[in-house]
Design a protein around this motif. Sequence first.
Motif, mmCIF file in Angstrom:
data_model
loop_
_atom_site.group_PDB
_atom_site.id
_atom_site.type_symbol
_atom_site.label_atom_id
_atom_site.label_comp_id
_atom_site.label_asym_id
_atom_site.label_seq_id
_atom_site.Cartn_x
_atom_site.Cartn_y
_atom_site.Cartn_z
ATOM 1 N N ILE A 107 23.022 2.946 -72.080
ATOM 2 C CA ILE A 107 22.467 3.724 -73.418
ATOM 3 C C ILE A 107 22.505 2.545 -74.708
ATOM 4 O O ILE A 107 23.362 1.990 -75.024
ATOM 5 N N HIS A 108 21.119 2.342 -75.197
ATOM 6 C CA HIS A 108 21.017 1.649 -76.563
ATOM 7 C C HIS A 108 20.899 2.348 -77.556
ATOM 8 O O HIS A 108 21.366 1.901 -78.811
ATOM 9 N N TYR A 109 20.152 3.468 -77.602
ATOM 10 C CA TYR A 109 19.816 4.166 -78.783
ATOM 11 C C TYR A 109 19.887 5.779 -78.407
ATOM 12 O O TYR A 109 19.188 6.191 -77.513
ATOM 13 N N LEU A 110 20.509 6.610 -78.893
ATOM 14 C CA LEU A 110 20.747 8.064 -78.617
ATOM 15 C C LEU A 110 21.145 8.718 -79.935
ATOM 16 O O LEU A 110 22.199 8.724 -80.598
ATOM 17 N N LYS A 111 19.909 9.292 -80.475
ATOM 18 C CA LYS A 111 20.121 9.966 -81.823
ATOM 19 C C LYS A 111 19.319 11.207 -81.828
ATOM 20 O O LYS A 111 18.314 11.439 -80.913
ATOM 21 N N PRO A 112 19.615 12.409 -82.691
ATOM 22 C CA PRO A 112 18.692 13.507 -82.797
ATOM 23 C C PRO A 112 17.357 13.018 -83.229
ATOM 24 O O PRO A 112 17.206 12.245 -83.958
ATOM 25 N N TYR A 113 16.530 13.905 -82.946
ATOM 26 C CA TYR A 113 15.078 14.000 -83.537
ATOM 27 C C TYR A 113 15.089 13.876 -84.760
ATOM 28 O O TYR A 113 13.861 13.313 -85.210
ATOM 29 N N TRP A 114 15.922 14.573 -85.811
ATOM 30 C CA TRP A 114 15.877 14.143 -87.108
ATOM 31 C C TRP A 114 16.025 12.899 -87.678
ATOM 32 O O TRP A 114 15.623 12.468 -88.842
ATOM 33 N N ILE A 122 14.407 0.801 -80.727
ATOM 34 C CA ILE A 122 13.695 0.988 -79.449
ATOM 35 C C ILE A 122 14.229 -0.466 -78.770
ATOM 36 O O ILE A 122 14.218 -0.088 -77.591
ATOM 37 N N ASP A 123 14.106 -1.493 -79.223
ATOM 38 C CA ASP A 123 14.162 -2.838 -78.642
ATOM 39 C C ASP A 123 15.591 -3.355 -78.332
ATOM 40 O O ASP A 123 15.938 -3.584 -79.548
ATOM 41 N N PRO A 124 16.288 -3.034 -77.287
ATOM 42 C CA PRO A 124 17.470 -3.707 -77.372
ATOM 43 C C PRO A 124 17.585 -5.221 -77.323
ATOM 44 O O PRO A 124 19.017 -5.901 -77.348
ATOM 45 N N VAL A 132 12.553 5.266 -71.846
ATOM 46 C CA VAL A 132 12.588 6.111 -72.784
ATOM 47 C C VAL A 132 12.610 7.515 -72.504
ATOM 48 O O VAL A 132 11.789 7.939 -71.649
ATOM 49 N N ALA A 133 13.395 8.495 -73.201
ATOM 50 C CA ALA A 133 13.520 9.703 -72.741
ATOM 51 C C ALA A 133 13.897 10.556 -73.868
ATOM 52 O O ALA A 133 14.139 10.341 -74.924
ATOM 53 N N ALA A 134 13.827 11.750 -73.849
ATOM 54 C CA ALA A 134 14.143 13.003 -74.755
ATOM 55 C C ALA A 134 14.735 13.847 -73.742
ATOM 56 O O ALA A 134 14.455 14.347 -72.658
ATOM 57 N N ARG A 135 15.827 14.687 -74.528
ATOM 58 C CA ARG A 135 16.545 15.841 -73.780
ATOM 59 C C ARG A 135 16.906 16.886 -74.799
ATOM 60 O O ARG A 135 17.105 16.358 -76.276
ATOM 61 N N LYS A 136 17.406 17.813 -74.478
ATOM 62 C CA LYS A 136 17.936 18.694 -75.277
ATOM 63 C C LYS A 136 19.439 18.327 -75.523
ATOM 64 O O LYS A 136 20.095 17.893 -74.684
ATOM 65 N N THR A 137 19.791 18.545 -76.923
ATOM 66 C CA THR A 137 21.133 17.957 -77.417
ATOM 67 C C THR A 137 22.378 18.712 -76.352
ATOM 68 O O THR A 137 22.323 19.735 -76.072
ATOM 69 N N GLY A 138 23.036 17.498 -75.739
ATOM 70 C CA GLY A 138 24.196 17.983 -75.012
ATOM 71 C C GLY A 138 23.752 18.120 -73.486
ATOM 72 O O GLY A 138 24.927 18.169 -72.662
ATOM 73 N N GLU A 139 22.573 18.135 -73.149
ATOM 74 C CA GLU A 139 22.418 18.362 -71.828
ATOM 75 C C GLU A 139 22.296 17.009 -71.003
ATOM 76 O O GLU A 139 21.881 16.113 -71.437
#
Length: 228
Positions: A107-114, A122-124, A132-139
């Motif tokens: 994991i390089h970047y993990l932040k909420p959508y706000w 984006i670039d490590p 690159v992905a999106a998920r519901k918080t905690g899932e």
Amino acid sequence: GNMDRGMALMFAVAKAEGYVEYVERAVVECEDRGFLAIRAQILARIDALYQELFQEHRRFRTQPSPEPCEQQDTPETVRRRRPRLLPPSFVQHGQSLQQLLQQGWKIHYLKPYWHATELEDIDPGSGEFLLVAARKTGEDELLVSAAGKREDIVRPTTGRNDTRETNGVNWYLVEDHCFGFSQGPRVDLGEGLAEDSVDAGLDAKRLCWPLDGQVGGGRAGSSCGLRG
């Protein structure tokens, strides 16, 4: 024995990866996107071979220790022998974050959508592939995800409606504007969030983040205007 089967599986993976390179050349030289379906089938087979190889290695390590004169495997020797793991092709739904981490992704970047995303988020700066992905918080399950060559993904595109295809996915990066991907090649980035899908039926296969460094939000699949 298990060792012989493990070696056979590694040879099968290497052979399948050779087929992938051949098909990728065919896609470029023949400009036939039908080859992408063949590539996806080969990659799925490679994933299955990796699973078999992992199971064989686990069974081998649970057997009684060999005679002292025989060399035993260590995690390091297994890692060195393991063929390169290629990322999944096309836009994906429902991937497991934990499984990806077990496969070696970091994991390089993990932040909420706000959170206001910037280019350096984006670039490590290293690594051959980027996911690159999106998920519901905690899932654990990823709502939408895509991967490809890092250098292709983080290279800016030329205009607000231009994309760059890599690994069966169309990517865009407009500096100080927005970043994201789409399964279809046509996007409308006039408002920065690509909320209107130009390619009908592909709304769920989109992701977009603003890149102005001032506001968060964006799009995850069919969900637009996200702020948290």
